[in-house]
Scaffold this motif. Structure first.
Motif, PDB file in Angstrom:
ATOM      1  N   PHE A 160       9.956  -2.719  -9.110  1.00  0.00           N
ATOM      2  CA  PHE A 160       9.338  -2.443  -7.807  1.00  0.00           C
ATOM      3  C   PHE A 160       7.891  -1.966  -7.963  1.00  0.00           C
ATOM      4  N   ASN A 161       7.489  -1.636  -9.174  1.00  0.00           N
ATOM      5  CA  ASN A 161       6.097  -1.244  -9.405  1.00  0.00           C
ATOM      6  C   ASN A 161       5.135  -2.377  -9.094  1.00  0.00           C
ATOM      7  N   ALA A 162       5.636  -3.615  -9.090  1.00  0.00           N
ATOM      8  CA  ALA A 162       4.790  -4.780  -8.824  1.00  0.00           C
ATOM      9  C   ALA A 162       4.625  -5.048  -7.328  1.00  0.00           C
ATOM     10  N   ALA A 163       5.181  -4.202  -6.495  1.00  0.00           N
ATOM     11  CA  ALA A 163       5.101  -4.422  -5.044  1.00  0.00           C
ATOM     12  C   ALA A 163       3.653  -4.465  -4.568  1.00  0.00           C
ATOM     13  N   GLU A 164       3.361  -5.419  -3.698  1.00  0.00           N
ATOM     14  CA  GLU A 164       2.021  -5.518  -3.120  1.00  0.00           C
ATOM     15  C   GLU A 164       1.813  -4.497  -2.008  1.00  0.00           C
ATOM     16  N   SER A 165       2.902  -4.159  -1.313  1.00  0.00           N
ATOM     17  CA  SER A 165       2.824  -3.144  -0.263  1.00  0.00           C
ATOM     18  C   SER A 165       4.190  -2.508  -0.088  1.00  0.00           C
ATOM     19  N   LYS A 166       4.190  -1.300   0.484  1.00  0.00           N
ATOM     20  CA  LYS A 166       5.422  -0.550   0.716  1.00  0.00           C
ATOM     21  C   LYS A 166       5.374   0.044   2.120  1.00  0.00           C
ATOM     22  N   GLU A 167       6.483  -0.034   2.834  1.00  0.00           N
ATOM     23  CA  GLU A 167       6.519   0.472   4.205  1.00  0.00           C
ATOM     24  C   GLU A 167       7.766   1.323   4.435  1.00  0.00           C
ATOM     25  N   ASN A 206      15.873   1.484  -1.033  1.00  0.00           N
ATOM     26  CA  ASN A 206      15.755   2.904  -0.692  1.00  0.00           C
ATOM     27  C   ASN A 206      14.694   3.582  -1.556  1.00  0.00           C
ATOM     28  N   ASP A 207      14.292   4.764  -1.168  1.00  0.00           N
ATOM     29  CA  ASP A 207      13.201   5.454  -1.843  1.00  0.00           C
ATOM     30  C   ASP A 207      13.535   5.806  -3.289  1.00  0.00           C
ATOM     31  N   PHE A 208      14.799   6.044  -3.588  1.00  0.00           N
ATOM     32  CA  PHE A 208      15.210   6.355  -4.951  1.00  0.00           C
ATOM     33  C   PHE A 208      14.913   5.184  -5.885  1.00  0.00           C
ATOM     34  N   LEU A 209      15.301   3.985  -5.488  1.00  0.00           N
ATOM     35  CA  LEU A 209      15.071   2.804  -6.305  1.00  0.00           C
ATOM     36  C   LEU A 209      13.596   2.420  -6.315  1.00  0.00           C
ATOM     37  N   LEU A 210      12.951   2.577  -5.182  1.00  0.00           N
ATOM     38  CA  LEU A 210      11.527   2.259  -5.083  1.00  0.00           C
ATOM     39  C   LEU A 210      10.710   3.059  -6.090  1.00  0.00           C
ATOM     40  N   ASN A 211      11.152   4.263  -6.371  1.00  0.00           N
ATOM     41  CA  ASN A 211      10.442   5.140  -7.312  1.00  0.00           C
ATOM     42  C   ASN A 211      10.973   5.018  -8.742  1.00  0.00           C
ATOM     43  N   GLY A 212      11.690   3.925  -9.020  1.00  0.00           N
ATOM     44  CA  GLY A 212      12.136   3.671 -10.382  1.00  0.00           C
ATOM     45  C   GLY A 212      13.521   4.155 -10.714  1.00  0.00           C
TER      46      GLY A 212
END
Length: 245
Positions: free
Chosen positions: A208-215, A195-201
């Motif tokens: 998740f900062n190491a993600a190559e792409s986000k959709e 979810n967006d909360f976890l995606l943003n730390g």
């Protein structure tokens, strides 16, 4: 005479229009009023909102599905954690497969995002809101296999059994990580729905900062839960262990 009077009046006009400053000399605190059963309800307001309340209660108490077992939240590999991630992964794949023709590999959510547990029995629309009262959105991130090691370490160190699906591992043993039953390939890429909360730390999930792409899947997790409840009159709950303690 009139001209002289006008000229003499000018300084007084400026003084009258000058900004005045005020100073607080005393503050009176009103007595606190407790909001409790001693306050009588306004009958007119109650009568006005009653039809809306009854309609809302009817919608929220509508039975959507049935749980054959209790769904406790606490502990590692809890039935609620397993089910929560399995459900989101399944619903996310309906969207992702239509877009890309392939499935998402993993699901990772957070223990604190599950706001209540449930006993065996019927589950309603209200229960879906109780489980996920927030407006968190579903996102899919793509990460290299080697970049999943910080995620395994994070989950190993956590005091909570965070919901995961599509993977198993032994704590602090990255080499034990299996994704969909296969050993992790450090050079491969994997997709994870979260979810967006976890995606943003959120919850310090900075890996998740190491993600190559986000959709952005453009759907709320709560709506995915409601969709899943609606489509399944009896929930399928997998209690297999994912964190192999």
């Amino acid at each position: 005479m009139r001209k002289s009077f006008f000229i003499l009046s000018i300084p007084f006009l400026f003084l009258a229009c000058a900004k005045q400053s005020y100073k607080v000399t005393n503050i009176v605190h009103p007595a606190n009023k407790s909001i409790d059963a001693s306050i009588e309800a306004d009958k007119e307001i109650e009568a006005f909102i009653l039809p809306f309340k009854e309609k809302m209660d009817g919608e929220m108490n509508k039975i959507l599905t049935y749980a054959k077992i209790d769904l406790p939240k606490d502990g590692f590999n809890s039935p609620l954690a397993n089910f929560n991630c399995d459900m989101i992964l399944e619903e996310a794949n309906f969207i992702y497969e239509k877009r890309h023709g392939k499935k998402i590999d993993l699901c990772l959510l957070n223990w604190g995002g599950m706001r209540r547990a449930f006993g065996k029995g019927d589950l309603t629309l209200k229960n879906a809101y109780e489980l996920m009262p927030f407006d968190n959105m579903a996102w899919v991130v793509t990460m290299k296999g080697k970049d999943l090691e910080p995620m395994v370490n994070y989950l190993s160190e956590s005091d909570f059994g965070h919901p995961i699906a599509g993977m198993t591992f032994s704590p602090f043993d990255f080499k034990s990580l299996k994704i969909n039953g296969k050993p992790v390939d450090v050079n491969a890429t994997y997709t994870i729905v979260t979810n967006d909360f976890l995606l943003n730390g959120g919850d310090k999930m900075t890996f998740f900062n190491a993600a190559e792409s986000k959709e952005d899947l453009d759907i709320k997790l709560r709506d995915m839960i409601i969709d899943h409840f609606t489509k399944n009159d009896t929930l399928k709950i997998n209690t297999d262990k994912r964190i192999l303690k």
